[in-house]
Design an enzyme around this catalytic site. Structure first.
Site, short mmCIF file in Angstrom:
data_model
loop_
_atom_site.label_atom_id
_atom_site.label_comp_id
_atom_site.label_asym_id
_atom_site.label_seq_id
_atom_site.Cartn_x
_atom_site.Cartn_y
_atom_site.Cartn_z
N ASP A 18 14.13 29.44 18.80
CA ASP A 18 13.98 30.30 17.61
C ASP A 18 14.74 31.61 17.73
O ASP A 18 14.35 32.62 17.12
CB ASP A 18 12.49 30.61 17.33
CG ASP A 18 11.66 29.36 17.22
OD1 ASP A 18 12.14 28.39 16.63
OD2 ASP A 18 10.52 29.36 17.74
N GLY A 45 14.22 23.77 14.27
CA GLY A 45 14.30 24.24 12.89
C GLY A 45 15.32 25.36 12.85
O GLY A 45 15.11 26.40 13.46
N HIS A 46 16.43 25.12 12.22
CA HIS A 46 17.47 26.14 12.14
C HIS A 46 17.55 26.67 10.71
O HIS A 46 17.78 25.91 9.78
CB HIS A 46 18.83 25.57 12.56
CG HIS A 46 18.88 25.23 14.02
ND1 HIS A 46 19.93 24.55 14.60
CD2 HIS A 46 18.02 25.49 15.01
CE1 HIS A 46 19.69 24.42 15.89
NE2 HIS A 46 18.54 24.98 16.16
N THR A 47 17.31 27.96 10.55
CA THR A 47 17.36 28.56 9.22
C THR A 47 18.77 29.08 8.97
O THR A 47 19.30 29.84 9.78
CB THR A 47 16.35 29.72 9.11
OG1 THR A 47 15.08 29.21 9.49
CG2 THR A 47 16.28 30.27 7.70
N GLN A 224 16.35 24.34 20.76
CA GLN A 224 15.35 24.96 21.65
C GLN A 224 16.04 26.04 22.50
O GLN A 224 17.00 26.63 22.05
CB GLN A 224 14.64 23.91 22.51
CG GLN A 224 13.66 23.02 21.73
CD GLN A 224 14.33 21.90 20.94
OE1 GLN A 224 15.21 21.22 21.45
NE2 GLN A 224 13.91 21.70 19.72
N THR A 301 6.85 24.04 12.05
CA THR A 301 5.41 23.81 11.94
C THR A 301 4.68 24.92 11.19
O THR A 301 3.49 24.79 10.89
CB THR A 301 4.78 23.71 13.35
OG1 THR A 301 5.08 24.93 14.04
CG2 THR A 301 5.34 22.53 14.13
P1 IMP Z 1 8.00 19.34 21.68
O1 IMP Z 1 9.47 19.58 21.79
O2 IMP Z 1 7.52 19.08 20.29
O3 IMP Z 1 7.54 18.29 22.65
O4 IMP Z 1 7.25 20.69 22.12
C1 IMP Z 1 7.28 21.18 23.46
C2 IMP Z 1 7.32 22.70 23.48
O5 IMP Z 1 8.57 23.14 22.97
C3 IMP Z 1 6.25 23.36 22.61
O6 IMP Z 1 5.89 24.59 23.21
C4 IMP Z 1 6.98 23.65 21.30
O7 IMP Z 1 6.40 24.71 20.60
C5 IMP Z 1 8.35 24.01 21.86
N1 IMP Z 1 9.44 23.78 20.91
C6 IMP Z 1 10.02 22.62 20.59
N2 IMP Z 1 11.01 22.80 19.70
C7 IMP Z 1 11.06 24.12 19.45
C8 IMP Z 1 11.91 24.93 18.64
O8 IMP Z 1 12.83 24.48 17.96
N3 IMP Z 1 11.65 26.28 18.67
C9 IMP Z 1 10.68 26.81 19.43
N4 IMP Z 1 9.87 26.09 20.22
C10 IMP Z 1 10.06 24.75 20.23
#
Ligand code: IMP
Length: 424
Positions: A18, A45-47, A224, A301
């Site tokens: 993020d 999620g890329h804004t 990520q 989310t």
């Molecule tokens: P997962 O990738 O859904 O398995 O989540 C694993 C961890 O990575 C959790 O703490 C999520 O909140 C975090 N996470 C996954 N994708 C993102 C992202 O795009 N931005 C921020 N946190 C992420």
């Protein structure tokens, strides 16, 4: 505004995701021949703000807005077909063509049973839960590593696909109680979705390597961040893919020597979603101020993000594991009016001061930040377009960030709009 791209470039998150990768990718994408995602799925999620329109991309690379730029969803991704089709429809509905999109034939597919397994495992973990996005990411990568996953190319071999679905519904039965999932229902839904993306599936490593030979400029778009990387993040509170720069090579089938510049994106403070240690987290009104001023709610989310001061230990770690050649600092404007500003230069664990990233889960969870304080600045800085237009205190802050993490800052973002950016 477009920023010139000096050779191939990787955009990676230098924190817990993020950081604003979408905006920076979009700034550079207009000058790229290709923009390629290499890891993750619709957990991202890329804004992207384009004029008056705001787009939220989850799986499609941020280069999609430029018809001349080929966009690749790479082999290292796990792809949710339903969400991809929605994203394509939404872009097309807003006048953005997706004809320039290609999907790696050997990328893996996130199935409905992965999503149910992800949510069920999280529910059963109670306080120890990872706080995943609930998108089935972990279970999809588990099947990939177990060599039983479904790849894009498998979607077009009916017997193989049916066999794999049947195996997984049996193997994951304990997660699927009451779900009503049957082999035929999953098969039919998946086949119908597959036909809609058939023309997009391609041998993307060949396309990429031909482009490299022809001297095309490639932008590798990370998802990520370094601290969520499966190997180098705050394990086990990480995602299941290789989020660091090296993931661009393994996740796209291009040689590591092709990666070129590696830009780490960092906010001027820190945020995190999900569970896990976060030494500079602010559980007080200062954290609340960052959340509200920075609109720190998840793109995927909607969860409120945890907020805290900038952490130089995290940035130094990201610099090492990614080989960062420069930093882009985003959301500097959010710090306006805050006094004093703080940066964690190290951690304290008992009597010991630690300046590098602790891999021990227990040690990291006990680390307390050792802060440096700096004077803040007043007023709106979103109209600044050059280094000299920034208040002196903001320049001092950025200079100190450079010193603490040993990486030069090349791009500074002072607002969500594309133009609200300074190139140094
Ligand atoms: P997962 O990738 O859904 O398995 O989540 C694993 C961890 O990575 C959790 O703490 C999520 O909140 C975090 N996470 C996954 N994708 C993102 C992202 O795009 N931005 C921020 N946190 C992420």
């Amino acid at each position: 505004m477009q920023v010139s791209l000096k050779g191939n470039t990787v955009i990676v998150g230098a924190q817990w995701g993020d950081e604003g990768k979408g905006k920076i990718t979009n700034l550079l994408a207009g000058n790229a021949d290709m923009v390629c995602r290499y890891a993750g799925g619709n957990n991202a999620g890329h804004t992207v703000v384009m004029g008056k329109k705001t787009f939220r991309l989850h799986q499609i690379p941020s280069g999609i807005f430029y018809p001349e730029t080929l966009c690749i969803m790479g082999s290292g991704m796990v792809i949710n077909l339903e969400s991809l089709l929605e994203e394509i429809d939404s872009l097309e509905g807003q006048g953005v063509s997706t004809e320039n999109l290609r999907i790696a034939q050997n990328a893996h597919v996130i199935m409905d049973y992965h999503i149910l397994a992800d949510r069920s495992r999280e529910d059963s973990m109670g306080k120890a839960k990872i706080g995943t996005t609930g998108r089935g990411i972990g279970p999809a990568y588990m099947d990939k590593a177990a060599r039983s996953g479904i790849r894009i190319i498998d979607l077009f071999e009916e017997d193989l696909l049916r066999g794999k679905i049947s195996y997984h519904l049996g193997e994951k039965a304990k997660f699927l109680e009451g779900s009503g999932l049957t082999v035929e229902a999953v098969f039919n839904k998946t086949r119908a979705q597959a036909e809609k993306i058939r023309s997009l599936a391609a041998d993307t490593p060949v396309i990429l390597n031909q482009a490299l030979k022809a001297g095309k400029k490639i932008l590798f778009e990370g998802a990520q961040g370094a601290l969520l990387d499966l190997d180098f993040g705050t394990y086990p509170y990480v995602t299941s893919s290789s989020a660091i720069s090296g993931g661009a090579s393994t996740g796209l089938g291009v040689p590591p020597s092709a990666l070129g510049n590696i830009i780490g994106i960092s906010k001027a403070y820190t945020t995190r979603v999900g569970s896990g240690p976060f030494p500079t987290e602010l559980l007080d009104e200062t954290g609340e101020h960052l959340r509200e001023t920075g609109h720190e709610y998840g793109t995927t989310t909607g969860r409120p993000r945890r907020c805290g001061w900038l952490d130089a230990v995290v940035l130094r770690h990201a610099a090492v594991v990614n080989g960062l050649t420069s930093l882009a600092v985003t959301k500097l404007d959010v710090l306006s009016g805050m006094h004093p500003l703080k940066i964690a230069r190290a951690y304290r664990a008992g009597a010991e001061e630690i300046s590098s990233f602790p891999y021990s889960q227990t040690a990291f969870s006990r680390c307390l930040p050792v802060y440096e304080e700096m004077p803040g600045w007043e007023g709106d800085i979103s109209s600044a377009r050059s280094w000299n237009e920034l208040p002196q205190a903001a320049r001092n802050f950025l200079n100190r960030v450079e010193e603490l993490c040993g990486v030069p800052i090349g791009i500074i973002s002072v607002g969500a709009e594309k133009d609200e950016t300074l190139i140094r």
